[in-house]
Design a protein around this motif. Structure first.
Motif, mmCIF file in Angstrom:
data_model
loop_
_atom_site.group_PDB
_atom_site.id
_atom_site.type_symbol
_atom_site.label_atom_id
_atom_site.label_comp_id
_atom_site.label_asym_id
_atom_site.label_seq_id
_atom_site.Cartn_x
_atom_site.Cartn_y
_atom_site.Cartn_z
ATOM 1 N N THR A 1 27.231 23.518 50.561
ATOM 2 C CA THR A 1 28.365 22.466 50.928
ATOM 3 C C THR A 1 28.517 23.351 52.362
ATOM 4 N N SER A 2 28.470 25.211 51.995
ATOM 5 C CA SER A 2 28.663 25.568 53.537
ATOM 6 C C SER A 2 28.211 25.026 54.711
ATOM 7 N N GLN A 3 27.329 24.598 54.436
ATOM 8 C CA GLN A 3 26.056 24.473 55.396
ATOM 9 C C GLN A 3 26.285 22.587 56.418
ATOM 10 N N GLY A 4 27.527 22.245 55.524
ATOM 11 C CA GLY A 4 27.356 20.738 56.546
ATOM 12 C C GLY A 4 27.604 19.969 55.134
ATOM 13 N N PRO A 5 27.270 18.501 55.645
ATOM 14 C CA PRO A 5 27.696 17.902 54.148
ATOM 15 C C PRO A 5 26.100 17.503 53.761
ATOM 16 N N ILE A 6 26.237 17.616 52.610
ATOM 17 C CA ILE A 6 25.462 18.283 51.172
ATOM 18 C C ILE A 6 24.014 16.923 51.639
ATOM 19 N N ASP A 7 24.418 15.731 51.718
ATOM 20 C CA ASP A 7 22.877 14.942 52.141
ATOM 21 C C ASP A 7 22.262 15.784 53.263
ATOM 22 N N GLU A 8 23.631 16.013 54.188
ATOM 23 C CA GLU A 8 21.937 16.440 55.642
ATOM 24 C C GLU A 8 21.845 17.644 55.300
ATOM 25 N N PHE B 1 20.419 18.379 52.206
ATOM 26 C CA PHE B 1 19.725 17.955 51.562
ATOM 27 C C PHE B 1 18.351 17.742 52.272
ATOM 28 N N ARG B 2 18.769 16.708 53.122
ATOM 29 C CA ARG B 2 17.295 16.312 53.710
ATOM 30 C C ARG B 2 16.792 17.271 54.809
ATOM 31 N N ARG B 3 17.625 18.180 55.069
ATOM 32 C CA ARG B 3 16.698 19.886 56.075
ATOM 33 C C ARG B 3 16.222 19.831 55.261
ATOM 34 N N ILE B 4 16.595 20.679 53.852
ATOM 35 C CA ILE B 4 15.407 21.553 53.131
ATOM 36 C C ILE B 4 14.642 20.355 52.831
ATOM 37 N N THR B 5 14.992 19.405 52.526
ATOM 38 C CA THR B 5 13.805 18.851 51.886
ATOM 39 C C THR B 5 12.710 18.502 52.618
ATOM 40 N N THR B 6 12.901 18.350 53.889
ATOM 41 C CA THR B 6 11.915 17.558 55.069
ATOM 42 C C THR B 6 11.096 17.854 55.818
ATOM 43 N N GLY B 7 10.814 19.429 55.159
ATOM 44 C CA GLY B 7 9.689 20.518 55.701
ATOM 45 C C GLY B 7 10.394 21.815 56.184
ATOM 46 N N ASP B 8 11.772 21.397 56.776
ATOM 47 C CA ASP B 8 12.270 22.922 57.851
ATOM 48 C C ASP B 8 12.649 23.979 56.752
ATOM 49 N N ARG B 9 12.304 24.338 56.405
ATOM 50 C CA ARG B 9 11.826 24.769 55.673
ATOM 51 C C ARG B 9 13.102 26.842 55.872
ATOM 52 N N THR B 10 13.344 27.016 56.866
ATOM 53 C CA THR B 10 13.832 28.124 57.378
ATOM 54 C C THR B 10 15.085 27.637 56.784
ATOM 55 N N ALA B 11 15.769 25.940 56.811
ATOM 56 C CA ALA B 11 16.869 25.842 56.905
ATOM 57 C C ALA B 11 17.153 26.364 55.456
ATOM 58 N N ALA B 12 17.044 27.058 54.412
ATOM 59 C CA ALA B 12 17.725 27.248 53.328
ATOM 60 C C ALA B 12 17.558 29.015 53.144
#
Lengths: 243, 240
Positions: free
Chosen positions: B220-227, B229-240
């Motif tokens: 949650t510290s990286q922003g709203p949790i659903d956003e 989640f979407r960033r991580i699961t839709t391919g931008d692997r560096t987001a994690a």
């Protein structure tokens, strides 16, 4: 062993908690007794034996036994309970054997309910009860063989209709294997094949037991067929658990 | 470690459903298993509980390898499969007795133990009704009762709150939190709020791979949790 009993108890309880068991038992008794009395003319024969009764068993089982086995595994698959069953601390063999024994016990109950006809023949004449007893044993063993085949088929599908039809056809093959008419048609085949086919005949083994002589070969035939089917059953389940 | 997943991989034909998933869960942890539909959550759980055999890798439960010592491992797990399957023509009463029987719970302890679990999941009123007549919520709770009956050290639940109404969800989460201290718990969900509500740790998987492993706070510290989640699961692997 304890687990086998638990599985079998649940399965057998399941039969009687729905109308399935009662419908089966009633239809079985109507058919077995009806065919005996009206087609093979039990009374008119005036023979103190139950030949007229046991003759029908291979044919009655042909479509009633697949009705018992069609849900055995197909239903576990459809309901998803197979996942529950296989994540409980029991082995695959225990569940296969447990479920089979429940189905076998159920046909045993059906067979026991035909005792009135045995009483009838004893009231009317002096039958050879040894022959009758061995016929009952033979019929029970044969039912087990039908059940084991049906169990394998049921484990490979989640569709009960498919399970029913395929089991009935497979069992029919085992029944027809020994019929003289069928063997005549297959006359062109090499003798080895014909003899092998004949040795797989349910009818031949059942008729042999019906003479009152419980031959070890006939018993071995049915028991080893059951064992083989149950092993195949376990392998099929292990291979396609998920689908 | 109570539950250790090592490099689990599962191929269905040419499709790799789970691809080298590793993680471990200790007593006191509630691990939320997140991911879009078809990410491999259920398949991973099915392998960890011994239903499916992995293509490679293994899992160990309380030190028992699920492949080499499946019975010992299965004794330590309580598992609620997806959809909470149960025998439809049984009543919760007979169903739980069957489970107790298979779980080897001593005859004398059975009634007391079942009564306690029944109270925990609130199914007292439907004990003598056939399971097929129960509502989704009750059916789910019967499944939960089955999973916790033998007081397992490891509890694995596949979407335990799916299809429940908000009140029922609240009840189930309360129950999970109350058991969290003595058990290692893994639950899969696609409800993001659930992770914040009950989990001490979250793992996000997509396309069979672990893309995030950390605390809900980190997520949650990286922003709203659903956003996130979407960033991580839709391919931008560096987001994690």
């Amino acid at each position: 062993m304890r687990n086998i009993v638990s599985i079998a108890k649940r399965e057998l309880g399941g039969y009687f908690s729905t109308p399935v068991a009662y419908v089966f038992l009633i239809v079985y008794l109507l058919l077995a007794n009806g065919l005996t009395l009206f087609i093979t003319r039990f009374y008119e024969r005036e023979q103190a034996d139950l030949l007229a009764f046991f003759t029908w068993h291979p044919w009655v089982y042909l479509f009633l036994v697949p009705a018992v086995t069609m849900r055995l595994w197909a239903e576990e698959r459809r309901q998803g309970t197979i996942e529950l069953l296989f994540t409980l601390p029991i082995t695959l063999a225990e569940s296969v054997v447990g479920k089979f024994l429940a189905a076998w016990a159920f046909t045993g109950i059906a067979l026991l309910l035909t005792i009135p006809i045995w009483i009838t023949v004893n009231v009317l004449g002096k039958p050879d009860n040894g022959v009758i007893l061995s016929s009952y044993v033979g019929s029970f063993l044969m039912a087990g063989a039908y059940l084991a085949i049906g169990s394998v088929v049921s484990s490979s599908t989640k569709n009960q209709v498919i399970a029913f039809v395929v089991s009935a056809v497979l069992c029919l093959v085992f029944v027809l294997a020994g019929l003289p008419g069928v063997m005549d048609v297959l006359d062109w085949m090499p003798n080895v094949v014909l003899e092998t086919l004949r040795s797989f005949s349910f009818l031949a083994h059942f008729e042999s037991i019906q003479t009152g002589v419980i031959d070890l070969r006939d018993i071995t035939f049915f028991l080893s067929l059951i064992a083989t089917c149950l092993v195949v059953n376990a392998i099929v389940l292990d291979m396609k658990k998920a689908s | 470690m109570m539950l250790q997943i090592q490099n689990l991989t599962k191929d269905f034909g040419s499709l790799r459903a789970v691809d080298g998933v590793s993680f471990s869960v200790d007593k006191g942890e509630v691990l939320g298993f997140l991911g879009p539909n078809g990410a491999g959550k259920s398949t991973t759980m099915k392998m960890a509980t011994g239903f499916l055999s992995p293509t490679s890798g293994t899992a160990s439960i309380c030190g028992h390898d699920i492949l080499n010592a499946p019975l010992a491992a299965k004794r330590c797990i309580g598992y609620l499969p997806e959809g909470a399957p149960a025998y439809p023509d049984m009543t919760p009463e007979s169903f739980l007795h069957f489970i107790a029987d298979i779980r080897g719970i001593a005859r004398g302890d059975r009634d007391a133990l079942i009564a306690e679990v029944v109270r925990k999941v609130h199914i007292e009123h439907v004990m003598h009704q056939r399971i097929e007549t129960l509502s989704k919520g009750y059916k789910r709770r019967v499944g939960l009762a089955q999973a916790i009956l033998h007081d397992p050290q490891v509890l694995v639940m596949d979407e335990p709150t799916d299809g429940l109404d908000p009140n029922q969800k609240h009840e189930v989460r309360k129950l999970i939190r109350s058991m969290a201290k003595e058990k290692a718990i893994v639950l899969s969900t696609h409800i993001l709020e659930e992770v914040e509500a009950v989990c001490t740790r979250a793992i996000i998987i997509a396309r069979g791979r672990v893309l995030f492993d950390g605390t809900p706070e980190q997520l949650t510290s990286q922003g709203p949790i659903d956003e996130v989640f979407r960033r991580i699961t839709t391919g931008d692997r560096t987001a994690a």
